[in-house]
Design a protein around this motif. Structure first.
Motif, PDB file in Angstrom:
ATOM      1  N   VAL A 107     -13.140  -4.297  19.339  1.00 26.45           N
ATOM      2  CA  VAL A 107     -13.457  -5.205  18.234  1.00 26.45           C
ATOM      3  C   VAL A 107     -14.080  -4.474  17.053  1.00 26.45           C
ATOM      4  O   VAL A 107     -13.795  -4.798  15.893  1.00 26.45           O
ATOM      5  N   THR A 108     -14.923  -3.474  17.328  1.00 26.26           N
ATOM      6  CA  THR A 108     -15.590  -2.787  16.230  1.00 26.26           C
ATOM      7  C   THR A 108     -14.776  -1.624  15.680  1.00 26.26           C
ATOM      8  O   THR A 108     -14.470  -1.576  14.483  1.00 26.26           O
ATOM      9  N   GLU A 109     -14.387  -0.689  16.535  1.00 28.35           N
ATOM     10  CA  GLU A 109     -13.751   0.530  16.056  1.00 28.35           C
ATOM     11  C   GLU A 109     -12.275   0.353  15.695  1.00 28.35           C
ATOM     12  O   GLU A 109     -11.797   0.929  14.702  1.00 28.35           O
ATOM     13  N   LEU A 110     -11.537  -0.402  16.489  1.00 26.24           N
ATOM     14  CA  LEU A 110     -10.110  -0.549  16.223  1.00 26.24           C
ATOM     15  C   LEU A 110      -9.799  -1.708  15.280  1.00 26.24           C
ATOM     16  O   LEU A 110      -8.924  -1.600  14.421  1.00 26.24           O
ATOM     17  N   ASP A 111     -10.506  -2.800  15.418  1.00 32.94           N
ATOM     18  CA  ASP A 111     -10.232  -3.990  14.622  1.00 32.94           C
ATOM     19  C   ASP A 111     -10.982  -3.954  13.290  1.00 32.94           C
ATOM     20  O   ASP A 111     -10.428  -3.619  12.248  1.00 32.94           O
ATOM     21  N   SER A 112     -12.262  -4.263  13.315  1.00 33.03           N
ATOM     22  CA  SER A 112     -12.988  -4.483  12.056  1.00 33.03           C
ATOM     23  C   SER A 112     -13.155  -3.228  11.209  1.00 33.03           C
ATOM     24  O   SER A 112     -13.062  -3.280   9.983  1.00 33.03           O
ATOM     25  N   THR A 113     -13.381  -2.070  11.837  1.00 38.29           N
ATOM     26  CA  THR A 113     -13.617  -0.844  11.081  1.00 38.29           C
ATOM     27  C   THR A 113     -12.323  -0.212  10.585  1.00 38.29           C
ATOM     28  O   THR A 113     -12.341   0.540   9.609  1.00 38.29           O
ATOM     29  N   SER A 114     -11.217  -0.513  11.232  1.00 38.73           N
ATOM     30  CA  SER A 114      -9.954   0.143  10.887  1.00 38.73           C
ATOM     31  C   SER A 114      -8.902  -0.844  10.374  1.00 38.73           C
ATOM     32  O   SER A 114      -8.587  -0.870   9.188  1.00 38.73           O
ATOM     33  N   LEU A 115      -8.365  -1.659  11.266  1.00 37.51           N
ATOM     34  CA  LEU A 115      -7.242  -2.510  10.907  1.00 37.51           C
ATOM     35  C   LEU A 115      -7.597  -3.553   9.862  1.00 37.51           C
ATOM     36  O   LEU A 115      -6.816  -3.813   8.934  1.00 37.51           O
ATOM     37  N   TYR A 116      -8.790  -4.153   9.992  1.00 34.55           N
ATOM     38  CA  TYR A 116      -9.142  -5.180   9.010  1.00 34.55           C
ATOM     39  C   TYR A 116      -9.451  -4.567   7.645  1.00 34.55           C
ATOM     40  O   TYR A 116      -9.221  -5.191   6.606  1.00 34.55           O
ATOM     41  N   ALA A 125      -1.224  -7.541   1.576  1.00 35.16           N
ATOM     42  CA  ALA A 125      -2.087  -8.362   2.432  1.00 35.16           C
ATOM     43  C   ALA A 125      -3.173  -9.019   1.567  1.00 35.16           C
ATOM     44  O   ALA A 125      -2.865  -9.840   0.707  1.00 35.16           O
ATOM     45  N   LEU A 126      -4.439  -8.621   1.775  1.00 36.42           N
ATOM     46  CA  LEU A 126      -5.529  -9.243   1.035  1.00 36.42           C
ATOM     47  C   LEU A 126      -6.006  -8.423  -0.155  1.00 36.42           C
ATOM     48  O   LEU A 126      -7.005  -8.769  -0.791  1.00 36.42           O
ATOM     49  N   GLY A 127      -5.280  -7.339  -0.447  1.00 33.60           N
ATOM     50  CA  GLY A 127      -5.662  -6.492  -1.570  1.00 33.60           C
ATOM     51  C   GLY A 127      -5.821  -7.228  -2.888  1.00 33.60           C
ATOM     52  O   GLY A 127      -6.777  -6.969  -3.635  1.00 33.60           O
ATOM     53  N   PRO A 128      -4.916  -8.176  -3.206  1.00 31.71           N
ATOM     54  CA  PRO A 128      -5.086  -8.900  -4.470  1.00 31.71           C
ATOM     55  C   PRO A 128      -6.397  -9.691  -4.543  1.00 31.71           C
ATOM     56  O   PRO A 128      -6.859 -10.013  -5.632  1.00 31.71           O
ATOM     57  N   ILE A 129      -6.984  -9.978  -3.384  1.00 35.63           N
ATOM     58  CA  ILE A 129      -8.258 -10.703  -3.367  1.00 35.63           C
ATOM     59  C   ILE A 129      -9.435  -9.738  -3.382  1.00 35.63           C
ATOM     60  O   ILE A 129     -10.372  -9.890  -4.186  1.00 35.63           O
ATOM     61  N   TYR A 130      -9.387  -8.708  -2.522  1.00 32.51           N
ATOM     62  CA  TYR A 130     -10.534  -7.825  -2.329  1.00 32.51           C
ATOM     63  C   TYR A 130     -10.419  -6.479  -3.050  1.00 32.51           C
ATOM     64  O   TYR A 130     -11.370  -5.716  -3.070  1.00 32.51           O
ATOM     65  N   GLY A 131      -9.255  -6.213  -3.610  1.00 33.38           N
ATOM     66  CA  GLY A 131      -9.067  -4.955  -4.320  1.00 33.38           C
ATOM     67  C   GLY A 131      -8.060  -4.063  -3.618  1.00 33.38           C
ATOM     68  O   GLY A 131      -8.255  -3.709  -2.450  1.00 33.38           O
ATOM     69  N   ILE A 132      -6.991  -3.721  -4.307  1.00 31.24           N
ATOM     70  CA  ILE A 132      -5.960  -2.844  -3.743  1.00 31.24           C
ATOM     71  C   ILE A 132      -6.465  -1.409  -3.787  1.00 31.24           C
ATOM     72  O   ILE A 132      -6.842  -0.905  -4.839  1.00 31.24           O
ATOM     73  N   ALA A 133      -6.484  -0.757  -2.625  1.00 28.31           N
ATOM     74  CA  ALA A 133      -7.046   0.600  -2.537  1.00 28.31           C
ATOM     75  C   ALA A 133      -6.245   1.432  -1.546  1.00 28.31           C
ATOM     76  O   ALA A 133      -6.600   1.522  -0.367  1.00 28.31           O
ATOM     77  N   PRO A 134      -5.147   2.055  -1.991  1.00 27.56           N
ATOM     78  CA  PRO A 134      -4.286   2.827  -1.091  1.00 27.56           C
ATOM     79  C   PRO A 134      -5.018   3.935  -0.348  1.00 27.56           C
ATOM     80  O   PRO A 134      -4.727   4.188   0.828  1.00 27.56           O
ATOM     81  N   GLU A 135      -5.964   4.610  -0.995  1.00 33.50           N
ATOM     82  CA  GLU A 135      -6.683   5.697  -0.331  1.00 33.50           C
ATOM     83  C   GLU A 135      -7.539   5.166   0.812  1.00 33.50           C
ATOM     84  O   GLU A 135      -7.603   5.771   1.891  1.00 33.50           O
TER      85      GLU A 135
END
Length: 225
Positions: A107-116, A125-135
């Motif tokens: 939940v922490t390392e694979l999900d919230s810290t990485s995939l989310y 995905a949610l970039g238009p809401i939270y900011g598109i950041a390819p890096e």
């Protein structure tokens, strides 16, 4: 434990809503579904906000008790409704501790810290809401691959599931992350490939996939400018 639990699950359509659907099918539980989607406005209604002030899905109602957060719901179901014939949680103290370790790690390392993080900053995905950041997306993907080495090592001994020969709810959490990573083009480790193939053949998984499909296309509410 109630002899005939009154279970209602709110939420469909995401890699997190499938988790409680899957757990209940593994446990053979009958339940009702309220197929609301994320960011559609359905989580902000007065009815739902009263049940879950966080206005997130999924949410489980068990009689007059409500619990949110997909991993917490799965852990609750595992503890509350596992039986000798259908169990998703170890009982021995140290096996239970190892199960907890896997759940928290996923939940922490694979999900919230990485995939989310990837989801929040991808343009599709949610970039238009939270900011598109390819890096940021690239770094999060690399971090996911680094952390997945722990899964690679664990599965190297030929075990069927994370806890050995016994399927647990930790496998539910891991599988959803693996599928999410594949969908995002991150890739998964070698030993996870046959593991995932085995999991996908489970009848409860296939039933959960069907239950998690929205009755109608999920249309996000317009973003306020």
């Amino acid at each position: 434990m109630n002899a005939t639990p009154d279970l209602t699950l709110w939420g469909v359509g995401t890699s997190r809503t499938i988790r409680p659907h899957w757990a209940m099918h593994e446990l053979g539980l009958a339940y009702k579904t309220r197929p609301i989607g994320p960011r559609t406005g359905e989580t902000k209604t007065a009815e739902y906000s009263k049940l879950n002030p966080r206005q997130k899905i999924p949410l489980l109602q068990d009689g007059d008790f409500c619990i949110g957060e997909s991993a917490a719901i799965v852990a609750y179901l595992s503890r509350m409704y596992s039986t000798a014939g259908r169990s998703l949680i170890p009982e021995a103290t140290r096996e239970y501790a190892a199960w907890l370790e896997w759940c928290f790690f996923i939940v922490t390392e694979l999900d919230s810290t990485s995939l989310y993080v990837m989801r929040r900053h991808r343009a599709d995905a949610l970039g238009p809401i939270y900011g598109i950041a390819p890096e940021v997306v690239a770094q999060a993907g690399e971090y996911f691959r680094q952390q997945l080495r722990h899964v690679e090592v664990a599965l190297a001994d030929g075990r069927q599931f994370l806890m050995g020969e016994r399927f647990t709810s930790a496998d539910i959490l891991l599988t959803t992350c693996l599928e999410w990573a594949i969908a995002y083009g991150v890739g998964i480790c070698d030993n996870a490939q046959p593991y995932l193939e085995r999991i996908r053949k489970r009848e409860a998984f296939q039933r959960a996939v069907a239950a998690n499909v929205p009755m109608a296309p999920i249309t996000p509410a317009p973003v306020k400018v």
